[in-house]
Design a protein around this motif. Sequence first.
Motif, PDB file in Angstrom:
ATOM      1  N   PHE A   1       3.869 -46.084 103.026  1.00 50.47           N
ATOM      2  CA  PHE A   1       5.179 -45.561 103.367  1.00 50.47           C
ATOM      3  C   PHE A   1       6.236 -46.407 102.665  1.00 50.47           C
ATOM      4  N   ALA A   2       7.135 -45.757 101.942  1.00 50.37           N
ATOM      5  CA  ALA A   2       8.111 -46.487 101.134  1.00 50.37           C
ATOM      6  C   ALA A   2       9.525 -46.317 101.682  1.00 50.37           C
ATOM      7  N   ASP A   3      10.278 -47.378 101.632  1.00 50.86           N
ATOM      8  CA  ASP A   3      11.728 -47.346 101.869  1.00 50.86           C
ATOM      9  C   ASP A   3      12.097 -46.740 103.235  1.00 50.86           C
ATOM     10  N   ARG A   4      13.173 -45.965 103.264  1.00 51.10           N
ATOM     11  CA  ARG A   4      13.695 -45.320 104.470  1.00 51.10           C
ATOM     12  C   ARG A   4      14.080 -46.351 105.541  1.00 51.10           C
TER      13      ARG A   4
ATOM     14  N   GLY B   1      14.861 -34.817  91.905  1.00 50.42           N
ATOM     15  CA  GLY B   1      16.005 -35.153  92.749  1.00 50.42           C
ATOM     16  C   GLY B   1      15.608 -36.021  93.937  1.00 50.42           C
ATOM     17  N   GLY B   2      14.466 -36.700  93.826  1.00 51.43           N
ATOM     18  CA  GLY B   2      14.044 -37.605  94.900  1.00 51.43           C
ATOM     19  C   GLY B   2      13.289 -36.915  96.021  1.00 51.43           C
ATOM     20  N   ASN B   3      12.787 -35.702  95.763  1.00 50.51           N
ATOM     21  CA  ASN B   3      12.012 -35.006  96.787  1.00 50.51           C
ATOM     22  C   ASN B   3      10.535 -35.394  96.669  1.00 50.51           C
TER      23      ASN B   3
ATOM     24  N   LYS C   1      17.569 -43.043  94.970  1.00 50.91           N
ATOM     25  CA  LYS C   1      16.925 -43.353  93.695  1.00 50.91           C
ATOM     26  C   LYS C   1      16.060 -44.613  93.809  1.00 50.91           C
ATOM     27  N   GLU C   2      16.592 -45.626  94.490  1.00 51.69           N
ATOM     28  CA  GLU C   2      15.848 -46.892  94.619  1.00 51.69           C
ATOM     29  C   GLU C   2      14.588 -46.693  95.469  1.00 51.69           C
ATOM     30  N   GLY C   3      14.746 -45.969  96.570  1.00 52.36           N
ATOM     31  CA  GLY C   3      13.611 -45.728  97.452  1.00 52.36           C
ATOM     32  C   GLY C   3      12.535 -44.906  96.762  1.00 52.36           C
TER      33      GLY C   3
ATOM     34  N   GLU D   1       6.454 -45.819  91.706  1.00 49.45           N
ATOM     35  CA  GLU D   1       5.708 -46.950  91.141  1.00 49.45           C
ATOM     36  C   GLU D   1       4.314 -47.099  91.728  1.00 49.45           C
ATOM     37  N   GLN D   2       4.105 -46.480  92.880  1.00 43.24           N
ATOM     38  CA  GLN D   2       2.762 -46.558  93.468  1.00 43.24           C
ATOM     39  C   GLN D   2       1.769 -45.605  92.797  1.00 43.24           C
ATOM     40  N   LEU D   3       2.276 -44.696  91.964  1.00 38.61           N
ATOM     41  CA  LEU D   3       1.373 -43.722  91.352  1.00 38.61           C
ATOM     42  C   LEU D   3       0.704 -44.311  90.122  1.00 38.61           C
ATOM     43  N   PRO D   4      -0.632 -44.291  90.119  1.00 37.22           N
ATOM     44  CA  PRO D   4      -1.359 -44.908  89.001  1.00 37.22           C
ATOM     45  C   PRO D   4      -1.403 -43.976  87.782  1.00 37.22           C
ATOM     46  N   GLY D   5      -1.828 -44.511  86.684  1.00 38.70           N
ATOM     47  CA  GLY D   5      -2.095 -43.696  85.501  1.00 38.70           C
ATOM     48  C   GLY D   5      -0.846 -43.402  84.693  1.00 38.70           C
ATOM     49  N   GLU D   6      -1.046 -42.599  83.658  1.00 37.77           N
ATOM     50  CA  GLU D   6       0.079 -42.249  82.789  1.00 37.77           C
ATOM     51  C   GLU D   6       1.005 -41.294  83.497  1.00 37.77           C
TER      52      GLU D   6
END
Length: 337
Positions: free
Chosen positions: A15-18, A216-218, A191-193, A199-204
């Motif tokens: 879970f990121a940010d928020r 749009g951050g969705n 945008k920061e969140g 950044e947690q998504l691996p690969g190209e």
Amino acid sequence: MRRIRLNFANLQISFADRDSALKRVEEWVDGGTYPVQVVYGPEGCGKTAWLLQSVELLRELGFDVIYVNPLNKLIMAEFSIEDLRDRFLRLVEESIRQNALAKIAWIAYDIAYELIKATRGKVAIIVDDVFQVIGIKESAMYVKALLNLIEYPPEHYERIITIAATSEGSSKSEIGRHRWANLLTMWNMTKEGFKQLYEQLPGEKPGFEEVWEITGGNPWVLESLHRLRWNVEELLKEITTRKNLDIFISSLSLSDKEILTKALDDPDILMSREGIPLMDRLIELNLIINIPQWRDEHLWIDQPPPEKDLELGIGKYVAWQSPLYKEAVRRAINRLM
Ligand SMILES: Nc1ncnc2c1ncn2[C@@H]1O[C@H](COP(=O)(O)OP(=O)(O)O)[C@@H](O)[C@H]1O
Ligand SMILES: [Mg+2]
């Protein structure tokens, strides 16, 4: 607080940010909720993720927590009275078997009532995507019932927290007419969140700026792009099919098509006498949302969207849920005009 792990396409991510959204829950821990807190926001903006993280937060702070999401058939029973928990799980299982999803909402309510009676302690009831299954009229009654838990509890209690989340614009307006709920809006991630998620998504993967402009951050759009190996065209097709966009566009009058074309550049155009019937249909299709013009933080869960960002499709009163929906509509108009 432990950050929960969430399923994300074929991955597990944290879970990121928020942070401010979680801070809001902490405020409720201190003061309770009055009236019922109803949270409305775009499909896939992260309401469920935030609620699940809130379940963890509340549990750590000593709350008994009931969470139900009848639409996803997801339930959590974080409380210690074992026979009550068993009864809850049994009743929910039975409802799922009978495909009586609306019943799950009322079971959660009954169990919360019993919990208050038994513990007189700190109880949270969180209902997610409930309005969609119980229908608009009953939704208002349901919120009233939740308010009754707060106002006329079966026993004195230490604290009650009631939260309901929905992406349904139509239930929002019905519920907003009454004093039973405090309506809050949640927007896509900042945008920061969002970057923390990306950044947690691996690969190209495409560069962050490009991903930001498309999504749009969705987080749901991000998840779908990742699932489709970043094939934007495929996702546009999926959205067009799922929302029956070609049929929708074909059904519009010439003047509505003109308004819609203008709304691609500035969605606030819809907030006019000629635009409102069209706006209502776009809300029903979950393509846009109607948002409080005031960006005061107390009206929002987490950060409000910017005052206006037309590139992302955000106006003062109306916003496209994600730039990608705007693009799908643009293409459908071009195909059919
Ligand atoms: N803050 C977050 N951190 C990590 N993943 C998230 C976050 N918010 C949403 N997601 C993920 O994005 C996807 C869509 O979010 P979800 O909570 O289902 O949206 P909603 O309930 O608003 O429709 C889900 O896979 C969810 O786990
Ligand atoms: Mg959800």
